[in-house]
Scaffold this motif. Structure first.
Motif, PDB file in Angstrom:
ATOM      1  N   SER A   1    -120.774  60.045 -50.027  1.00  0.00           N
ATOM      2  CA  SER A   1    -121.131  61.716 -49.661  1.00  0.00           C
ATOM      3  C   SER A   1    -122.596  62.406 -48.906  1.00  0.00           C
ATOM      4  O   SER A   1    -123.971  61.411 -49.496  1.00  0.00           O
ATOM      5  CB  SER A   1    -120.989  62.767 -50.180  1.00  0.00           C
ATOM      6  OG  SER A   1    -121.709  62.799 -52.062  1.00  0.00           O
ATOM      7  N   LYS A   2    -122.743  62.795 -48.342  1.00  0.00           N
ATOM      8  CA  LYS A   2    -124.436  63.138 -47.291  1.00  0.00           C
ATOM      9  C   LYS A   2    -125.433  62.585 -48.629  1.00  0.00           C
ATOM     10  O   LYS A   2    -126.541  61.842 -48.799  1.00  0.00           O
ATOM     11  CB  LYS A   2    -124.517  64.073 -46.769  1.00  0.00           C
ATOM     12  CG  LYS A   2    -125.290  64.348 -46.197  1.00  0.00           C
ATOM     13  CD  LYS A   2    -124.845  65.921 -45.125  1.00  0.00           C
ATOM     14  CE  LYS A   2    -126.216  65.516 -43.813  1.00  0.00           C
ATOM     15  NZ  LYS A   2    -125.724  64.738 -42.430  1.00  0.00           N
ATOM     16  N   HIS A   3    -125.259  63.912 -50.255  1.00  0.00           N
ATOM     17  CA  HIS A   3    -125.818  63.941 -51.012  1.00  0.00           C
ATOM     18  C   HIS A   3    -125.882  63.664 -51.801  1.00  0.00           C
ATOM     19  O   HIS A   3    -125.985  63.809 -53.115  1.00  0.00           O
ATOM     20  CB  HIS A   3    -126.609  65.209 -51.364  1.00  0.00           C
ATOM     21  CG  HIS A   3    -127.089  66.386 -49.148  1.00  0.00           C
ATOM     22  ND1 HIS A   3    -128.218  65.415 -49.173  1.00  0.00           N
ATOM     23  CD2 HIS A   3    -126.774  66.813 -48.712  1.00  0.00           C
ATOM     24  CE1 HIS A   3    -128.695  66.477 -47.805  1.00  0.00           C
ATOM     25  NE2 HIS A   3    -126.939  67.325 -47.523  1.00  0.00           N
ATOM     26  N   SER A   4    -124.920  61.951 -52.437  1.00  0.00           N
ATOM     27  CA  SER A   4    -124.427  61.469 -53.031  1.00  0.00           C
ATOM     28  C   SER A   4    -125.555  61.077 -53.941  1.00  0.00           C
ATOM     29  O   SER A   4    -126.461  60.976 -53.699  1.00  0.00           O
ATOM     30  CB  SER A   4    -124.103  59.737 -52.164  1.00  0.00           C
ATOM     31  OG  SER A   4    -122.994  59.077 -53.679  1.00  0.00           O
TER      32      SER A   4
ATOM     33  N   TRP B   1    -117.547  68.834 -48.191  1.00  0.00           N
ATOM     34  CA  TRP B   1    -118.139  67.197 -48.437  1.00  0.00           C
ATOM     35  C   TRP B   1    -118.293  67.271 -47.385  1.00  0.00           C
ATOM     36  O   TRP B   1    -118.140  67.730 -46.185  1.00  0.00           O
ATOM     37  CB  TRP B   1    -116.347  66.619 -48.867  1.00  0.00           C
ATOM     38  CG  TRP B   1    -117.188  65.550 -49.794  1.00  0.00           C
ATOM     39  CD1 TRP B   1    -117.961  65.099 -50.430  1.00  0.00           C
ATOM     40  CD2 TRP B   1    -117.731  63.928 -48.854  1.00  0.00           C
ATOM     41  NE1 TRP B   1    -118.415  63.802 -50.399  1.00  0.00           N
ATOM     42  CE2 TRP B   1    -117.688  63.612 -48.993  1.00  0.00           C
ATOM     43  CE3 TRP B   1    -116.936  63.882 -47.185  1.00  0.00           C
ATOM     44  CZ2 TRP B   1    -117.951  61.523 -48.552  1.00  0.00           C
ATOM     45  CZ3 TRP B   1    -116.686  62.560 -46.517  1.00  0.00           C
ATOM     46  CH2 TRP B   1    -117.243  61.600 -47.572  1.00  0.00           C
ATOM     47  N   LEU B   2    -119.257  66.570 -46.749  1.00  0.00           N
ATOM     48  CA  LEU B   2    -119.442  65.942 -45.559  1.00  0.00           C
ATOM     49  C   LEU B   2    -120.162  63.880 -46.109  1.00  0.00           C
ATOM     50  O   LEU B   2    -120.531  64.043 -47.359  1.00  0.00           O
ATOM     51  CB  LEU B   2    -121.153  66.378 -45.491  1.00  0.00           C
ATOM     52  CG  LEU B   2    -120.742  67.725 -44.600  1.00  0.00           C
ATOM     53  CD1 LEU B   2    -122.543  68.498 -44.451  1.00  0.00           C
ATOM     54  CD2 LEU B   2    -119.709  67.261 -43.011  1.00  0.00           C
TER      55      LEU B   2
ATOM     56  N   THR C   1    -127.851  52.926 -49.529  1.00  0.00           N
ATOM     57  CA  THR C   1    -128.546  53.697 -48.778  1.00  0.00           C
ATOM     58  C   THR C   1    -129.039  53.167 -47.817  1.00  0.00           C
ATOM     59  O   THR C   1    -128.855  53.103 -46.686  1.00  0.00           O
ATOM     60  CB  THR C   1    -128.966  54.704 -49.610  1.00  0.00           C
ATOM     61  OG1 THR C   1    -128.516  55.743 -50.160  1.00  0.00           O
ATOM     62  CG2 THR C   1    -129.356  55.596 -48.231  1.00  0.00           C
ATOM     63  N   ALA C   2    -130.223  51.919 -47.937  1.00  0.00           N
ATOM     64  CA  ALA C   2    -130.335  51.492 -47.350  1.00  0.00           C
ATOM     65  C   ALA C   2    -129.034  50.271 -46.087  1.00  0.00           C
ATOM     66  O   ALA C   2    -129.201  50.353 -45.213  1.00  0.00           O
ATOM     67  CB  ALA C   2    -131.620  49.917 -48.212  1.00  0.00           C
ATOM     68  N   ILE C   3    -128.130  50.156 -47.091  1.00  0.00           N
ATOM     69  CA  ILE C   3    -126.840  49.005 -46.174  1.00  0.00           C
ATOM     70  C   ILE C   3    -126.120  50.388 -45.694  1.00  0.00           C
ATOM     71  O   ILE C   3    -126.189  49.501 -43.953  1.00  0.00           O
ATOM     72  CB  ILE C   3    -126.342  48.704 -47.613  1.00  0.00           C
ATOM     73  CG1 ILE C   3    -126.666  47.226 -48.131  1.00  0.00           C
ATOM     74  CG2 ILE C   3    -124.728  48.337 -46.806  1.00  0.00           C
ATOM     75  CD1 ILE C   3    -126.134  46.903 -49.575  1.00  0.00           C
ATOM     76  N   ALA C   4    -125.929  51.039 -45.970  1.00  0.00           N
ATOM     77  CA  ALA C   4    -125.697  52.160 -45.061  1.00  0.00           C
ATOM     78  C   ALA C   4    -126.591  52.799 -43.668  1.00  0.00           C
ATOM     79  O   ALA C   4    -125.776  52.492 -42.537  1.00  0.00           O
ATOM     80  CB  ALA C   4    -125.518  53.804 -46.064  1.00  0.00           C
TER      81      ALA C   4
END
Length: 389
Positions: free
Chosen positions: A194-197, A288-289, A205-208
């Motif tokens: 999710s955008k704000h997981s 959800w985003l 997050t860096a991998i994403a």
């Protein structure tokens, strides 16, 4: 440029930059670079005659310059496929030729490079890439649906390089919506993607962000990590890039065949409609985003995963278990940040994980896409006899 690089790896980096700057999109870019690398291999191998494998029947004059052939093959293909970049292409080409002594060797290399390019361009001219799309949105007369046309539905009709047909490795359907597997995948991507997981770690997050990059050079950096190993010969590298890029291009043909055959929903659609799938374990989140923008094509299977597995498996076959170079590449989407791996399996698994952290794929889709990519890689290894040194 890497100090260990040769003309093949130098031009691979340059060609990737040129194709990216042309802004033709990831699928045409993958096709263009496959045509480039096939042409380069045919030209180089015509001179060195190191391998029996060839798609063309070219003859080079004795002593023809390999470096001139590589430059000429790249230029001839790139000018044809990305004409908007001709001034840049010609500048790089002239710089490459300037360091080669004038004479019969240079002229012979240019001639065979141009012939190789024209031969491969002719072979791929009617592969279906130029066909117009005719996607028909599912709707009822008078009812609004989002009006952006999905990406490249015609890609599933292209003629492959290696496969017998686009559907050769079409997988079984995605999970049933009432299954435990579907609930597992739904809830994993809902939490991590999710955008704000709050569950996705800083590293995740860096991998994403890193694997938000979709253009082929992100994979070619890893290939160059192998190609620039000490002791490798230029024809061997030309063959490796031909095998990798044809496997990657076929991977995208195969995955788009499956995507448009099944038309499976993306997480942003599924999670906002979690109360309609008939599964009590999938709770709806109406707002959800995903972490990144969702790609404009169906979800199943994962395209990044099929490409990473195709690339990684070709490299595994090429170098075996005894050689373990550090694998490094950079991501334009992440601002030019580099990441490195010591194992090809780790690189391939990271890509599959990244698309979950991105919020655009399910774990099973990554697994299925990776399996497809490995199968296509073996076709490339067989065609180019990669175990032959």
């Amino acid at each position: 440029m890497n100090a260990a690089a040769d003309a093949v790896t130098d031009w691979n980096q340059r060609a990737g930059e040129i194709v990216v700057n042309a802004k033709i999109g990831p699928l045409p870019a993958e096709r263009a670079l496959a045509i480039v690398q096939a042409s380069v291999y045919e030209a180089v191998n015509a001179i060195t005659q190191r391998y029996a494998v060839q798609d063309t029947k070219l003859q080079a004059v004795p002593g023809a310059s390999v470096e001139a052939a590589v430059a000429a093959a790249n230029r001839a293909v790139l000018v044809q496929l990305v004409p908007s970049q001709q001034s840049v292409i010609d500048h790089v080409y002239q710089a490459a030729l300037a360091v080669i002594a004038d004479g019969e060797s240079k002229a012979g290399g240019i001639a065979v490079g141009e012939k190789a390019a024209q031969a491969i361009l002719a072979l791929r001219a009617d592969d279906g890439a130029a066909a117009g799309e005719s996607y028909r949105p599912f709707t009822h007369a008078g009812v609004y649906v989002p009006t952006v046309i999905p990406e490249a539905p015609q890609w599933m009709h292209r003629n492959p390089w290696l496969m017998t047909q686009p559907s050769q490795f079409r997988p079984a359907p995605p999970p049933e919506l009432g299954s435990e597997l579907w609930a597992r995948d739904y809830n994993e991507v809902k939490a991590l993607g999710s955008k704000h997981s709050r569950e996705r770690s800083t590293e995740q997050t860096a991998i994403a962000r890193f694997w938000e990059e979709v253009m082929p050079p992100i994979y070619h950096g890893i290939v160059r990590s192998v190609a620039n190993m000490p002791g490798r010969e230029i024809t061997q590298n030309a063959r490796l890039f031909a095998a990798v890029t044809q496997a990657s291009d076929d991977g995208l043909i195969a995955v788009f065949d499956a995507k448009y055959h099944y038309g499976f929903w993306r997480p942003v659609t599924a999670i906002r409609n979690g109360d309609s799938d008939g599964n009590d374990a999938t709770e709806r989140d109406a707002a959800w985003l995903p972490f990144i923008d969702t790609p404009m094509h169906p979800e199943y299977p994962c395209a990044h995963c099929i490409v990473s597995a195709a690339v990684g498996t070709v490299l595994q076959i090429e170098i075996g278990d005894s050689q373990k170079p550090v694998l490094t590449t950079t991501s334009a989407a992440a601002g030019g940040v580099a990441r490195s791996w010591t194992k090809l399996d780790d690189f391939m698994q990271e890509v599959a994980n990244a698309r979950i952290y991105d919020g655009v794929h399910y774990r099973n889709s990554g697994k299925v896409g990776s399996e497809m990519g490995r199968k296509i890689a073996h076709l490339a290894a067989e065609k180019y006899a990669l175990k032959t040194k």
